[in-house]
Design a protein around this motif. Structure first.
Motif, PDB file in Angstrom:
ATOM      1  N   GLY A 166      38.572  -4.847 -39.605  1.00 31.37           N
ATOM      2  CA  GLY A 166      38.101  -4.601 -38.252  1.00 31.37           C
ATOM      3  C   GLY A 166      36.613  -4.360 -38.175  1.00 31.37           C
ATOM      4  N   PHE A 167      35.915  -4.678 -39.264  1.00 23.88           N
ATOM      5  CA  PHE A 167      34.493  -4.357 -39.300  1.00 23.88           C
ATOM      6  C   PHE A 167      33.699  -5.615 -39.570  1.00 23.88           C
ATOM      7  N   MET A 168      33.010  -6.111 -38.542  1.00 23.43           N
ATOM      8  CA  MET A 168      32.255  -7.351 -38.657  1.00 23.43           C
ATOM      9  C   MET A 168      30.793  -7.026 -38.841  1.00 23.43           C
ATOM     10  N   HIS A 169      30.200  -7.474 -39.940  1.00 32.50           N
ATOM     11  CA  HIS A 169      28.820  -7.101 -40.262  1.00 32.50           C
ATOM     12  C   HIS A 169      27.801  -8.056 -39.639  1.00 32.50           C
ATOM     13  N   LEU A 170      28.038  -9.352 -39.768  1.00 29.84           N
ATOM     14  CA  LEU A 170      27.034 -10.331 -39.358  1.00 29.84           C
ATOM     15  C   LEU A 170      27.606 -11.166 -38.232  1.00 29.84           C
ATOM     16  N   THR A 171      27.296 -10.813 -36.994  1.00 24.82           N
ATOM     17  CA  THR A 171      27.941 -11.507 -35.893  1.00 24.82           C
ATOM     18  C   THR A 171      26.982 -11.937 -34.803  1.00 24.82           C
ATOM     19  N   LEU A 172      25.713 -11.944 -35.074  1.00 22.84           N
ATOM     20  CA  LEU A 172      24.784 -12.385 -34.041  1.00 22.84           C
ATOM     21  C   LEU A 172      24.681 -13.898 -34.072  1.00 22.84           C
ATOM     22  N   GLU A 173      24.834 -14.492 -32.929  1.00 20.10           N
ATOM     23  CA  GLU A 173      24.689 -15.944 -32.848  1.00 20.10           C
ATOM     24  C   GLU A 173      23.328 -16.271 -32.253  1.00 20.10           C
ATOM     25  N   GLN A 223      31.410   2.595 -29.101  1.00 19.54           N
ATOM     26  CA  GLN A 223      30.164   2.079 -28.522  1.00 19.54           C
ATOM     27  C   GLN A 223      29.409   1.208 -29.528  1.00 19.54           C
ATOM     28  N   THR A 224      30.076   0.148 -29.967  1.00 18.71           N
ATOM     29  CA  THR A 224      29.466  -0.850 -30.838  1.00 18.71           C
ATOM     30  C   THR A 224      29.830  -2.227 -30.294  1.00 18.71           C
ATOM     31  N   CYS A 225      28.857  -3.137 -30.298  1.00 12.30           N
ATOM     32  CA  CYS A 225      29.042  -4.418 -29.612  1.00 12.30           C
ATOM     33  C   CYS A 225      30.012  -5.347 -30.336  1.00 12.30           C
ATOM     34  N   ILE A 272      34.398  -3.216 -22.865  1.00  9.22           N
ATOM     35  CA  ILE A 272      34.761  -1.812 -22.680  1.00  9.22           C
ATOM     36  C   ILE A 272      33.669  -0.881 -23.172  1.00  9.22           C
ATOM     37  N   PHE A 273      33.195  -1.071 -24.381  1.00 20.65           N
ATOM     38  CA  PHE A 273      32.132  -0.260 -24.966  1.00 20.65           C
ATOM     39  C   PHE A 273      32.477   1.226 -24.896  1.00 20.65           C
ATOM     40  N   GLY A 274      33.676   1.549 -25.349  1.00 21.54           N
ATOM     41  CA  GLY A 274      34.143   2.926 -25.363  1.00 21.54           C
ATOM     42  C   GLY A 274      35.445   3.013 -26.135  1.00 21.54           C
ATOM     43  N   PRO A 275      36.002   4.226 -26.294  1.00 27.71           N
ATOM     44  CA  PRO A 275      37.177   4.433 -27.144  1.00 27.71           C
ATOM     45  C   PRO A 275      38.499   4.099 -26.463  1.00 27.71           C
ATOM     46  N   PHE A 302      37.396   0.980 -36.696  1.00 30.76           N
ATOM     47  CA  PHE A 302      36.210   0.407 -36.072  1.00 30.76           C
ATOM     48  C   PHE A 302      36.254   0.434 -34.556  1.00 30.76           C
ATOM     49  N   ARG A 303      37.445   0.480 -33.936  1.00 23.53           N
ATOM     50  CA  ARG A 303      37.488   0.589 -32.474  1.00 23.53           C
ATOM     51  C   ARG A 303      36.900   1.920 -32.014  1.00 23.53           C
ATOM     52  N   TYR A 304      37.179   3.005 -32.765  1.00 22.73           N
ATOM     53  CA  TYR A 304      36.747   4.329 -32.330  1.00 22.73           C
ATOM     54  C   TYR A 304      35.508   4.832 -33.075  1.00 22.73           C
ATOM     55  N   PHE A 305      34.986   4.000 -33.969  1.00 15.82           N
ATOM     56  CA  PHE A 305      33.721   4.318 -34.624  1.00 15.82           C
ATOM     57  C   PHE A 305      32.622   4.441 -33.561  1.00 15.82           C
TER      58      PHE A 305
END
Length: 272
Positions: free
Chosen positions: A195-202, A46-48, A139-142, A39-42
């Motif tokens: 490492g994959f969080m689906h529902l994280t909007l607060e 560039q995933t929040c 960071i928003f990058g690999p 998930f870091r390099y997915f």
């Protein structure tokens, strides 16, 4: 918020900042590496909600580094630049910003870049200082910094003295460690052993009376308005062979399996 308030327009504010990932000594380093690397390099990082930095002991770092190198090679091959499964940076401005972050700490894995393709290799940094730019902004990058701590207490202190994150990750075979991190921290979402969080909007609620304003209270609505609905995905460290279907390199057979797993199933029954 100010612009929306003039028109009473509802909105959701998403937390920013850096998403921590605490890795306990009691874990399988290859499983952790697979899930963090995935998930870091997915989407080239560039995933929040991607893990933004890893906190672990010096001993765990030494076990993680070869495991992460192994995962990167498995997912993207000996030459990640040639992999069809590794993305590129969205724009030149972002590329130059990320190139500057490569000068922080010491590159332990990756570090290569090509401006003509806006390519940055999957990179792991070590010996990173908290005051360096890579630890001061999302960071928003690999690029993934590893920061060493002496234990769980120091990791919790490191997390809580910084800006509240959108997502927080913990890896441990010890459920008490997971519960401790979850109870002692605050974040938009929390995830254990993945490492994959689906529902994280607060959602940050603003109260109003009845249907006026940008919220409502009285009765159950008061409870909802002043509650923090925190998404928590609690996953065990096992079943890695099943989860591995998510990892690159991708193939038609993997796609068929994923589509089969997502197929809607229904059943009919007769009540007597």
């Amino acid at each position: 918020m100010a612009a929306a308030a003039k028109h009473l327009t509802p909105l959701t504010l998403e937390l920013g900042g850096k998403n921590p990932c605490y890795v306990d000594d009691d874990c399988d380093p290859q499983t952790v590496a697979n899930r963090v690397v995935f998930f870091r390099y997915f989407n080239a990082g560039q995933t929040c909600v991607a893990p933004d930095y890893v906190l672990c002991s010096r001993e765990t770092q030494e076990r993680l580094l070869p495991a992460m190198q192994s995962a990167i090679t498995q997912f993207y091959g000996e030459d990640p630049k040639a992999s069809p499964d590794l993305g590129r940076i969205v724009g030149e401005k972002q590329f130059r910003r990320l190139q500057g972050l490569l000068r922080c700490g010491r590159v332990a894995i990756g570090g290569q870049s090509d401006e003509t393709e806006r390519y940055i290799a999957p990179t792991v940094l070590v010996d990173v200082q908290e005051t360096e730019p890579v630890m001061q902004e999302e960071i928003f990058g690999p690029i993934l910094p590893l920061v060493t701590v002496r234990g769980l207490d120091e990791a919790v202190d490191f997390i809580t003295r910084r800006e509240k994150p959108l997502a927080l990750y913990t890896f441990s075979n010890n459920s008490q460690v997971v519960k401790r991190v979850m109870a002692a921290t605050s974040s938009g979402g929390f995830c254990s052993n993945d490492g994959f969080m689906h529902l994280t909007l607060e959602t940050l609620p603003f109260g109003g009376v009845g249907a006026s304003g940008m919220g409502s209270y009285h009765g159950k609505f008061s409870f909802d308005t002043f509650s923090h609905h925190r998404a928590c995905l609690l996953r065990g460290p096992g079943l890695e062979k099943i989860y591995a279907i998510r990892y690159p390199p991708y193939s038609p057979s993997k796609l068929r399996l994923l589509l089969l797993a997502m197929r809607t199933r229904s059943c009919s029954c007769t009540l007597l």
